[in-house]
Motif scaffolding. Structure first.
Motif, PDB file in Angstrom:
ATOM      1  N   ALA A   3      -3.693  -6.977  -8.718  1.00 42.47           N
ATOM      2  CA  ALA A   3      -4.088  -5.843  -9.557  1.00 42.47           C
ATOM      3  C   ALA A   3      -3.188  -5.821 -10.788  1.00 42.47           C
ATOM      4  O   ALA A   3      -1.976  -5.962 -10.688  1.00 42.47           O
ATOM      5  CB  ALA A   3      -3.949  -4.547  -8.784  1.00 42.47           C
ATOM      6  N   LEU A  12      -6.993   1.921  -4.463  1.00 41.13           N
ATOM      7  CA  LEU A  12      -7.517   0.946  -3.510  1.00 41.13           C
ATOM      8  C   LEU A  12      -8.077   1.675  -2.295  1.00 41.13           C
ATOM      9  O   LEU A  12      -7.661   2.784  -1.983  1.00 41.13           O
ATOM     10  CB  LEU A  12      -6.390   0.028  -3.016  1.00 41.13           C
ATOM     11  CG  LEU A  12      -5.637  -0.839  -4.010  1.00 41.13           C
ATOM     12  CD1 LEU A  12      -4.541  -1.570  -3.256  1.00 41.13           C
ATOM     13  CD2 LEU A  12      -6.576  -1.830  -4.668  1.00 41.13           C
ATOM     14  N   THR A  14      -8.170   1.170   1.662  1.00 42.71           N
ATOM     15  CA  THR A  14      -7.610   0.374   2.760  1.00 42.71           C
ATOM     16  C   THR A  14      -8.072   0.981   4.066  1.00 42.71           C
ATOM     17  O   THR A  14      -8.534   2.129   4.085  1.00 42.71           O
ATOM     18  CB  THR A  14      -6.076   0.381   2.700  1.00 42.71           C
ATOM     19  OG1 THR A  14      -5.631   1.706   2.949  1.00 42.71           O
ATOM     20  CG2 THR A  14      -5.558  -0.089   1.352  1.00 42.71           C
TER      21      THR A  14
END
Lengths: 135, 275
Positions: A3, A12, A14
């Protein structure tokens, strides 16, 4: 995966967190730690680039960690199972800040300073004449 | 660097031994120990000078090349050196053991406290760009020698107050010590003025302004005004005795705040944070 952070937060998804925010909050090109609260750079050369990463899951308390380019395996932030962050590369750019000052009165400042010193010299040489009680 | 530190520590030891001998001299009322105490201070100061030169050479070896007076650690060591130097100069005229003891212990304490400074920057680091100037040496040397001269005046003032209280001394000591105080402060004031002037010329060069009301600048002005009041009170109002001695002590409190206090107050962090 990689990134590119560039100061802006990256989000993000996850397994453990729906919206994990990662942000680089501080960068030091030549990291030095002189004390617990005294972190800085020795120079502007990228000799020991370090980045302070802040990670936050949703509204939880943010975690932060220094990561080092030259020591990739040190301090690798293990935030949750399976997620580690590494500092891989940096593209350092230089800015020049210029300050311009115009002082039309600086000769007068110099005259004032000279008068002050001249007065003091006169005072030092004529201390006895001014009626100082002698030993 | 390590051997430089050993030299500094050795200097502190000699100053402290000199102080102990002076104390013995005061208690025993003998004259002889004075010679030994003087020898200790000379020896300590010589070693201290060596340490200073050694560190100066080190900065050149590391490729930076600057006078080692650029952070708290170095400036405390340099201040100790100036105090010892001031004492070596004035001891020709001042024989009072009490004043000797004061100067010896403050020289030892200032030098030793360099090692106690939290986050002492023992390592030699390159000079930050704002400090790179030929004014550095002149500014620092004039200021610290001024502080050292003020320290002598303060111990004379203290001795004056103590002996006045106990009334053991004859009144001739009063006149002598008043003159000593006055002379030390005159010299110190002259040097402090040069220090402030060179500081503002330097500030103009590196920060673009002569005077920016930085905490250190403000406190140096306060110190300057207190000593200006001292000199005027002495010359124009003919002040003497206790009042004048108290003024000298007040001036030194301002000096100590300018030198040390300003940096430790979190609210007063300024541009002089390195020394």
């Amino acid at each position: 995966f990689t990134a590119n952070i560039m100061g802006k937060p990256v989000y993000l998804e996850t397994p453990n967190c729906k919206s994990l925010m990662i942000q680089a909050v501080r960068y030091e090109p030549d990291f030095i730690m002189a004390g617990p609260e005294r972190i800085g750079s020795r120079s502007i050369q990228p000799n020991n680039p370090a980045v302070l990463i802040q990670v936050k899951c949703g509204e939880e308390k943010p975690e932060s960690q220094w990561l080092f380019l030259n020591h990739k395996t040190v301090h690798t932030s293990v935030l949750e199972a399976g997620l580690t962050i590494q500092f891989d590369s940096v593209n350092q750019q230089y800015d020049t800040g210029l300050e311009v000052v115009r002082d039309p009165g600086s000769p007068w400042v110099a005259v004032g300073a000279l008068l002050l010193v001249a007065g003091l010299c006169l005072y030092m040489t004529s201390m006895k004449k001014m009626g100082v009680k002698n030993n | 660097m390590i051997s430089g530190n050993i030299l500094v520590n050795a200097a502190v030891v000699f100053y402290t031994v000199g102080f102990a001998i002076t104390l013995f001299q005061i208690v025993s009322r003998l004259d002889k120990p004075a010679i030994w105490s003087r020898a200790c201070i000379w020896l300590g100061w010589s070693i201290h000078s060596l340490a200073f030169i050694f560190r100066w050479i080190q900065t050149y070896k590391l490729g930076y090349g600057h006078v080692p007076v650029t952070n708290r650690y170095e400036s405390l060591i340099f201040f100790g050196w100036c105090l010892a130097l001031a004492w070596l100069v004035v001891q020709r005229w001042i024989k009072e053991a009490g004043i000797a003891a004061g100067m010896q212990i403050i020289a030892a304490a200032m030098t030793a406290s360099a090692g106690l400074v939290p986050n002492a920057d023992v390592e030699i680091s390159p000079l930050m760009p704002a400090l790179k100037s030929n004014w550095l040496l002149f500014h620092v040397v004039t200021c610290f020698l001024a502080y050292a001269a003020f320290a002598v005046a303060t111990f004379v003032a203290m001795k004056f107050l103590v002996s006045r209280k106990s009334k053991t001394e004859d009144s001739s000591f009063d006149v002598v010590s008043e003159n000593l105080m006055y002379r030390c402060i005159s010299v110190g004031f002259f040097l402090l003025t040069l220090g402030i002037l060179s500081g503002s010329a330097w500030a103009q060069q590196s920060w673009g302004r002569y005077w920016g009301w930085d905490p250190k600048e403000v406190w140096s002005l306060i110190t300057w005004i207190v000593y200006a009041i001292f000199l005027h009170a002495r010359l124009k109002r003919n002040w003497g005795g206790t009042k004048l001695a108290l003024l000298a002590i007040a001036g030194f409190l301002a000096v100590m705040f300018t030198f040390l206090g300003v940096n430790y107050l979190p609210a007063l962090q300024g541009l002089h944070s390195y020394a």
